[in-house]
Design a protein around this motif. Sequence first.
Motif, PDB file in Angstrom:
ATOM      1  N   THR A 169       0.850  -1.186   0.000  1.00  0.00           N
ATOM      2  CA  THR A 169       0.000   0.000   0.000  1.00  0.00           C
ATOM      3  C   THR A 169       0.880   1.228   0.000  1.00  0.00           C
ATOM      4  O   THR A 169       1.864   1.288   0.752  1.00  0.00           O
ATOM      5  N   ALA A 170       0.539   2.210  -0.825  1.00  0.00           N
ATOM      6  CA  ALA A 170       1.249   3.486  -0.850  1.00  0.00           C
ATOM      7  C   ALA A 170       0.281   4.575  -0.404  1.00  0.00           C
ATOM      8  O   ALA A 170      -0.845   4.647  -0.896  1.00  0.00           O
ATOM      9  N   MET A 171       0.719   5.410   0.531  1.00  0.00           N
ATOM     10  CA  MET A 171      -0.190   6.416   1.062  1.00  0.00           C
ATOM     11  C   MET A 171       0.558   7.671   1.495  1.00  0.00           C
ATOM     12  O   MET A 171       1.723   7.621   1.874  1.00  0.00           O
ATOM     13  N   GLU A 172      -0.134   8.808   1.406  1.00  0.00           N
ATOM     14  CA  GLU A 172       0.407  10.052   1.926  1.00  0.00           C
ATOM     15  C   GLU A 172       0.231  10.087   3.436  1.00  0.00           C
ATOM     16  O   GLU A 172      -0.742   9.544   3.977  1.00  0.00           O
ATOM     17  N   GLY A 173       1.155  10.738   4.127  1.00  0.00           N
ATOM     18  CA  GLY A 173       1.034  10.831   5.566  1.00  0.00           C
ATOM     19  C   GLY A 173       2.107  11.708   6.169  1.00  0.00           C
ATOM     20  O   GLY A 173       3.067  12.099   5.509  1.00  0.00           O
ATOM     21  N   ASP A 174       1.917  12.019   7.436  1.00  0.00           N
ATOM     22  CA  ASP A 174       2.811  12.894   8.199  1.00  0.00           C
ATOM     23  C   ASP A 174       3.627  12.037   9.160  1.00  0.00           C
ATOM     24  O   ASP A 174       3.066  11.332  10.004  1.00  0.00           O
ATOM     25  N   ALA A 175       4.928  12.108   9.053  1.00  0.00           N
ATOM     26  CA  ALA A 175       5.800  11.293   9.904  1.00  0.00           C
ATOM     27  C   ALA A 175       5.649  11.620  11.382  1.00  0.00           C
ATOM     28  O   ALA A 175       5.945  10.790  12.245  1.00  0.00           O
ATOM     29  N   LEU A 176       5.174  12.816  11.703  1.00  0.00           N
ATOM     30  CA  LEU A 176       5.005  13.212  13.094  1.00  0.00           C
ATOM     31  C   LEU A 176       3.620  12.880  13.634  1.00  0.00           C
ATOM     32  O   LEU A 176       3.341  13.091  14.819  1.00  0.00           O
ATOM     33  N   ASN A 177       2.768  12.374  12.778  1.00  0.00           N
ATOM     34  CA  ASN A 177       1.406  12.005  13.193  1.00  0.00           C
ATOM     35  C   ASN A 177       0.956  10.815  12.358  1.00  0.00           C
ATOM     36  O   ASN A 177       0.086  10.930  11.499  1.00  0.00           O
ATOM     37  N   LEU A 178       1.551   9.661  12.610  1.00  0.00           N
ATOM     38  CA  LEU A 178       1.291   8.482  11.787  1.00  0.00           C
ATOM     39  C   LEU A 178      -0.129   7.963  12.002  1.00  0.00           C
ATOM     40  O   LEU A 178      -0.587   7.841  13.140  1.00  0.00           O
TER      41      LEU A 178
ATOM     42  N   LYS B 157      13.269  13.957  17.172  1.00  0.00           N
ATOM     43  CA  LYS B 157      12.869  13.170  18.341  1.00  0.00           C
ATOM     44  C   LYS B 157      11.394  12.783  18.251  1.00  0.00           C
ATOM     45  O   LYS B 157      11.000  11.685  18.658  1.00  0.00           O
ATOM     46  N   GLY B 158      10.577  13.687  17.709  1.00  0.00           N
ATOM     47  CA  GLY B 158       9.163  13.374  17.524  1.00  0.00           C
ATOM     48  C   GLY B 158       8.955  12.247  16.531  1.00  0.00           C
ATOM     49  O   GLY B 158       8.086  11.386  16.730  1.00  0.00           O
ATOM     50  N   VAL B 159       9.757  12.236  15.471  1.00  0.00           N
ATOM     51  CA  VAL B 159       9.660  11.163  14.477  1.00  0.00           C
ATOM     52  C   VAL B 159      10.058   9.827  15.097  1.00  0.00           C
ATOM     53  O   VAL B 159       9.397   8.806  14.892  1.00  0.00           O
ATOM     54  N   LEU B 160      11.136   9.831  15.861  1.00  0.00           N
ATOM     55  CA  LEU B 160      11.563   8.599  16.533  1.00  0.00           C
ATOM     56  C   LEU B 160      10.476   8.101  17.479  1.00  0.00           C
ATOM     57  O   LEU B 160      10.195   6.897  17.542  1.00  0.00           O
ATOM     58  N   ALA B 161       9.843   9.015  18.206  1.00  0.00           N
ATOM     59  CA  ALA B 161       8.786   8.617  19.140  1.00  0.00           C
ATOM     60  C   ALA B 161       7.619   7.970  18.400  1.00  0.00           C
ATOM     61  O   ALA B 161       7.049   6.968  18.859  1.00  0.00           O
ATOM     62  N   GLU B 162       7.249   8.515  17.250  1.00  0.00           N
ATOM     63  CA  GLU B 162       6.149   7.949  16.467  1.00  0.00           C
ATOM     64  C   GLU B 162       6.507   6.577  15.914  1.00  0.00           C
ATOM     65  O   GLU B 162       5.690   5.657  15.915  1.00  0.00           O
ATOM     66  N   MET B 163       7.751   6.409  15.470  1.00  0.00           N
ATOM     67  CA  MET B 163       8.178   5.110  14.965  1.00  0.00           C
ATOM     68  C   MET B 163       8.153   4.058  16.073  1.00  0.00           C
ATOM     69  O   MET B 163       7.719   2.924  15.854  1.00  0.00           O
TER      70      MET B 163
ATOM     71  N   ARG C 168      18.446   5.515  21.485  1.00  0.00           N
ATOM     72  CA  ARG C 168      18.337   4.923  22.831  1.00  0.00           C
ATOM     73  C   ARG C 168      17.363   5.712  23.696  1.00  0.00           C
ATOM     74  O   ARG C 168      16.552   5.130  24.432  1.00  0.00           O
ATOM     75  N   GLN C 169      17.431   7.036  23.597  1.00  0.00           N
ATOM     76  CA  GLN C 169      16.525   7.873  24.377  1.00  0.00           C
ATOM     77  C   GLN C 169      15.066   7.628  23.993  1.00  0.00           C
ATOM     78  O   GLN C 169      14.164   7.781  24.819  1.00  0.00           O
ATOM     79  N   ALA C 170      14.841   7.239  22.743  1.00  0.00           N
ATOM     80  CA  ALA C 170      13.483   6.954  22.278  1.00  0.00           C
ATOM     81  C   ALA C 170      12.998   5.575  22.725  1.00  0.00           C
ATOM     82  O   ALA C 170      11.840   5.226  22.481  1.00  0.00           O
ATOM     83  N   GLY C 171      13.880   4.790  23.359  1.00  0.00           N
ATOM     84  CA  GLY C 171      13.487   3.475  23.846  1.00  0.00           C
ATOM     85  C   GLY C 171      13.934   2.326  22.973  1.00  0.00           C
ATOM     86  O   GLY C 171      13.514   1.178  23.192  1.00  0.00           O
ATOM     87  N   LEU C 172      14.800   2.598  21.999  1.00  0.00           N
ATOM     88  CA  LEU C 172      15.295   1.554  21.108  1.00  0.00           C
ATOM     89  C   LEU C 172      16.617   0.999  21.622  1.00  0.00           C
ATOM     90  O   LEU C 172      17.328   1.648  22.389  1.00  0.00           O
ATOM     91  N   ARG C 173      16.941  -0.200  21.157  1.00  0.00           N
ATOM     92  CA  ARG C 173      18.189  -0.860  21.542  1.00  0.00           C
ATOM     93  C   ARG C 173      19.002  -1.142  20.278  1.00  0.00           C
ATOM     94  O   ARG C 173      18.784  -2.147  19.593  1.00  0.00           O
ATOM     95  N   PRO C 174      19.949  -0.256  19.917  1.00  0.00           N
ATOM     96  CA  PRO C 174      20.763  -0.478  18.717  1.00  0.00           C
ATOM     97  C   PRO C 174      21.563  -1.772  18.806  1.00  0.00           C
ATOM     98  O   PRO C 174      22.053  -2.130  19.875  1.00  0.00           O
TER      99      PRO C 174
ATOM    100  N   THR D  82      16.314  -2.664  17.898  1.00  0.00           N
ATOM    101  CA  THR D  82      15.077  -3.362  18.253  1.00  0.00           C
ATOM    102  C   THR D  82      14.341  -2.554  19.314  1.00  0.00           C
ATOM    103  O   THR D  82      14.937  -1.733  20.028  1.00  0.00           O
ATOM    104  N   LYS D  83      13.038  -2.790  19.389  1.00  0.00           N
ATOM    105  CA  LYS D  83      12.232  -2.231  20.472  1.00  0.00           C
ATOM    106  C   LYS D  83      12.100  -3.310  21.536  1.00  0.00           C
ATOM    107  O   LYS D  83      11.486  -4.352  21.298  1.00  0.00           O
TER     108      LYS D  83
END
Length: 267
Positions: free
Chosen positions: A71-80, A103-109, A160-166, A234-235
């Motif tokens: 699926t291809a769609m338009e969208g806002d990375a800060l408000n998925l 940081k907002g983009v990372l939080a949304e991801m 890491r601050q966003a909660g991810l584990r590289p 990973t999350k």
Amino acid sequence: MLTVDFTRFPLAPGDRVLDLGCGGGRHAFECYRRGAQVVALDQNGEEIREVAKWFAAMKEAGEAPAGATATAMEGDALNLPFPDESFDVVIISEVMEHIPDDKGVLAEMVRVLRPGGRIAVTVPRYGPEKVCWALSDEYHEVEGGHIRIYKADELLAKMRQAGLRPYGTHHAHALHAPYWWLKCAFGVDNDKALPVRAYHKLLVWDIMKKPALTRITEQLLNPVVGKSFVAYATKPHLPKADAATANAATADAATGSAATATGDTAK
């Protein structure tokens, strides 16, 4: 031309994949070929329409296995526009350097990625990018252009601050760094300069033919002048005790909000 290395970032058939800021769709197409359930999202409607056409063409040509969806769609990375934990995999390639609120983009991801899910982030590498900025203001001082240069440690710290584990990093596209240096030196929009045209022909030949000489050369040069920095993470699963605490805190907050609202109504 893929920036994400799928030998280091394996996909399983049926994985739910978000290609965030998909651009022309290169990573989304590869995920589709590998049997994933792909959502390609970008704010550029024109590019999204082209990606949708390519998805349809791939399906008709039988390039995607049974069970794969796209699926291809338009969208806002800060408000998925997706619920929490919607995806097994998120890819964001050469996007974060464009967005003021990274940081907002990372939080949304992280929000839309399931616990145990994987994420791949690619950005221009500090050294080669610094050369481009030094050679040309036009390269980055344009609407929608690059607004920052990441150092590897800085990006990993934000993840890491966003909660991810590289869990792994590498560099890619060493042969493309000199091309962009030439572009910046002769004019970003000047494709007629002989050195730029000649090097572009070399890159097209390399992409189409994949000769062993250039493949080996790039592998050797990637650690030195690779144009892109790639990080995988990973999350983590939230431990049961922490999850219970978080749920209790959420419930307490909701109760407190309700009590406040009742008190305000009574007044």
